[in-house]
Scaffold this motif. Sequence first.
Motif, PDB file in Angstrom:
ATOM      1  N   PRO A  22       0.787  -1.163   0.159  1.00 31.92           N
ATOM      2  CA  PRO A  22      -0.151   0.507   0.370  1.00 31.92           C
ATOM      3  C   PRO A  22       0.674   1.264   0.140  1.00 31.92           C
ATOM      4  N   VAL A  23       0.485   2.562  -0.560  1.00 32.91           N
ATOM      5  CA  VAL A  23       1.123   3.580  -0.945  1.00 32.91           C
ATOM      6  C   VAL A  23       0.678   4.291   0.111  1.00 32.91           C
ATOM      7  N   VAL A  24       1.793   4.375   0.950  1.00 35.21           N
ATOM      8  CA  VAL A  24       2.214   5.623   2.402  1.00 35.21           C
ATOM      9  C   VAL A  24       2.353   6.921   1.656  1.00 35.21           C
ATOM     10  N   VAL A  25       2.620   7.846   1.432  1.00 38.42           N
ATOM     11  CA  VAL A  25       2.368   9.151   1.122  1.00 38.42           C
ATOM     12  C   VAL A  25       3.055  10.149   2.571  1.00 38.42           C
ATOM     13  N   LEU A  26       4.408  10.475   2.790  1.00 39.65           N
ATOM     14  CA  LEU A  26       4.127  11.553   4.235  1.00 39.65           C
ATOM     15  C   LEU A  26       4.868  13.110   3.794  1.00 39.65           C
ATOM     16  N   ILE A  27       4.383  14.005   4.176  1.00 35.88           N
ATOM     17  CA  ILE A  27       4.587  14.933   4.135  1.00 35.88           C
ATOM     18  C   ILE A  27       4.795  16.013   5.215  1.00 35.88           C
ATOM     19  N   GLY A  28       5.623  16.820   5.780  1.00 37.92           N
ATOM     20  CA  GLY A  28       5.866  17.031   6.809  1.00 37.92           C
ATOM     21  C   GLY A  28       6.490  19.180   6.427  1.00 37.92           C
ATOM     22  N   GLY A  29       6.638  20.513   7.253  1.00 38.72           N
ATOM     23  CA  GLY A  29       6.230  21.290   7.457  1.00 38.72           C
ATOM     24  C   GLY A  29       7.262  22.162   6.714  1.00 38.72           C
ATOM     25  N   LEU A  30       7.427  24.069   7.636  1.00 37.51           N
ATOM     26  CA  LEU A  30       8.318  24.299   7.200  1.00 37.51           C
ATOM     27  C   LEU A  30       9.479  23.504   7.447  1.00 37.51           C
ATOM     28  N   LEU A  93      -2.509   9.498   2.573  1.00 34.64           N
ATOM     29  CA  LEU A  93      -1.900  10.828   2.705  1.00 34.64           C
ATOM     30  C   LEU A  93      -1.561  10.773   4.304  1.00 34.64           C
ATOM     31  N   VAL A  94      -0.596  11.493   4.973  1.00 32.49           N
ATOM     32  CA  VAL A  94       0.248  12.183   5.965  1.00 32.49           C
ATOM     33  C   VAL A  94       0.401  12.741   6.781  1.00 32.49           C
ATOM     34  N   GLU A  95       0.190  13.414   7.441  1.00 31.49           N
ATOM     35  CA  GLU A  95       1.277  15.166   7.062  1.00 31.49           C
ATOM     36  C   GLU A  95       0.919  15.232   8.798  1.00 31.49           C
ATOM     37  N   ASN A  96       2.280  16.690   9.229  1.00 30.28           N
ATOM     38  CA  ASN A  96       2.300  16.890   9.645  1.00 30.28           C
ATOM     39  C   ASN A  96       2.642  18.277  10.076  1.00 30.28           C
ATOM     40  N   ASP A  97       2.492  18.718  10.412  1.00 34.13           N
ATOM     41  CA  ASP A  97       2.547  20.614  11.384  1.00 34.13           C
ATOM     42  C   ASP A  97       1.924  21.314  10.556  1.00 34.13           C
ATOM     43  N   THR A  98       2.227  21.373   9.180  1.00 31.35           N
ATOM     44  CA  THR A  98       1.577  22.314   8.285  1.00 31.35           C
ATOM     45  C   THR A  98      -0.331  21.526   8.463  1.00 31.35           C
ATOM     46  N   ALA A 113      -7.216   7.280  -0.867  1.00 35.25           N
ATOM     47  CA  ALA A 113      -8.254   6.777  -0.435  1.00 35.25           C
ATOM     48  C   ALA A 113      -7.889   6.231   0.840  1.00 35.25           C
ATOM     49  N   ARG A 114      -7.594   6.807   2.116  1.00 35.49           N
ATOM     50  CA  ARG A 114      -7.512   7.697   3.272  1.00 35.49           C
ATOM     51  C   ARG A 114      -6.149   9.029   3.965  1.00 35.49           C
ATOM     52  N   LEU A 115      -6.023   9.061   4.765  1.00 38.27           N
ATOM     53  CA  LEU A 115      -5.787  10.470   5.504  1.00 38.27           C
ATOM     54  C   LEU A 115      -5.420  10.346   6.789  1.00 38.27           C
ATOM     55  N   VAL A 116      -4.344  10.952   7.317  1.00 39.92           N
ATOM     56  CA  VAL A 116      -3.641  10.276   8.257  1.00 39.92           C
ATOM     57  C   VAL A 116      -3.444  12.656   8.210  1.00 39.92           C
ATOM     58  N   ILE A 117      -3.767  12.954   9.185  1.00 41.89           N
ATOM     59  CA  ILE A 117      -3.753  14.008  10.240  1.00 41.89           C
ATOM     60  C   ILE A 117      -3.001  14.029  11.259  1.00 41.89           C
ATOM     61  N   THR A 118      -1.696  14.311  11.568  1.00 47.87           N
ATOM     62  CA  THR A 118      -0.799  14.516  12.813  1.00 47.87           C
ATOM     63  C   THR A 118      -0.750  16.377  13.482  1.00 47.87           C
ATOM     64  N   SER A 119      -0.411  16.396  14.517  1.00 50.54           N
ATOM     65  CA  SER A 119      -0.544  17.323  15.089  1.00 50.54           C
ATOM     66  C   SER A 119      -0.445  18.611  14.309  1.00 50.54           C
ATOM     67  N   CYS A 120      -1.105  19.650  13.510  1.00 50.65           N
ATOM     68  CA  CYS A 120      -0.455  20.601  12.822  1.00 50.65           C
ATOM     69  C   CYS A 120      -1.532  21.515  12.775  1.00 50.65           C
TER      70      CYS A 120
END
Length: 282
Positions: A22-30, A93-98, A113-120
């Motif tokens: 399964p494809v997981v894409v990780l993105i972060g912040g400034l 799609l997983v994101e942190n901070d922004t 297909a799915r979303l993961v929102i971490t502290s942002c």
Amino acid sequence: MTEQIEVPAGTIEYTDTGGSGPVVVLIGGLAIGPSLWDGVVAALRGDHRVIVPTLPWGAHRIPMRPDADLSLAGHARIVADLLDALDLRDVTLVENDTGMAQLVAADHPQRLARLVITSCEAFENYPPGLAGKTVGLVGRLPGGVLLAMSQLRIRPLRKLPMTFGWMTKHGIPDAMMDDWLRPLLSDRAIRRDLTKYIRSVDRHVLTQTAERLRGFDRPALVAWAAEDRLMPAEHGRRLAALLPQGRFVEVPDSRTLIPLDQPDLLADLIAEHVRAEAPAVA
């Protein structure tokens, strides 16, 4: 190995573990580089294809085109264009901070297909806290970004609340932060890109986006740091309540940068979420 892909805004660098999972894409912040996710990638890569793009938040090494839209909405479009260019489907799609993943889910959900929102960032907390407001101020001064980043060469200043001090429970290794800051310190065009984003900030955009999240009808996990001092936990609960399939969990012993403070626990939460049933995305 770092790879490159062209999107309308410019050249985006990314790492890709490959494989057929399964494809997981990780993105972060400034001003935060892809090494933020190293621990999470190490834990996920055996069973997942994990992709970490370096978006033009300031830690990128290749400047964007001069006419690129680098607002929050423009960054969301860059992510959507990246998923298209790589022909990724059924993405988690997983994101942190922004808060940019909220715009992707609301406005460009086709390949998700799915979303993961971490502290942002969320709702009215944009830009967030003292650190976010400080960045907003310096970004509007001529040469402000260079001045602010140059001060962070002094390592004790990185621990102040107005810089990175409140973002982690256990600290950011100096060598890691040196790497994150190097593009901003060495390349005027990278500073131009970050300044362009800072000056585009509309403090209402995430409040306006929140209502559109009601249309994202796929599994969504909201994982919030239990000791976050920048991103109120109540905002995480509100986001989970807005999302039709939203679920809220609290991550112990962590502040905003959960991928650094609790990489194994976050990886477990992502893997569990990926196993949840979700409709295939055409």
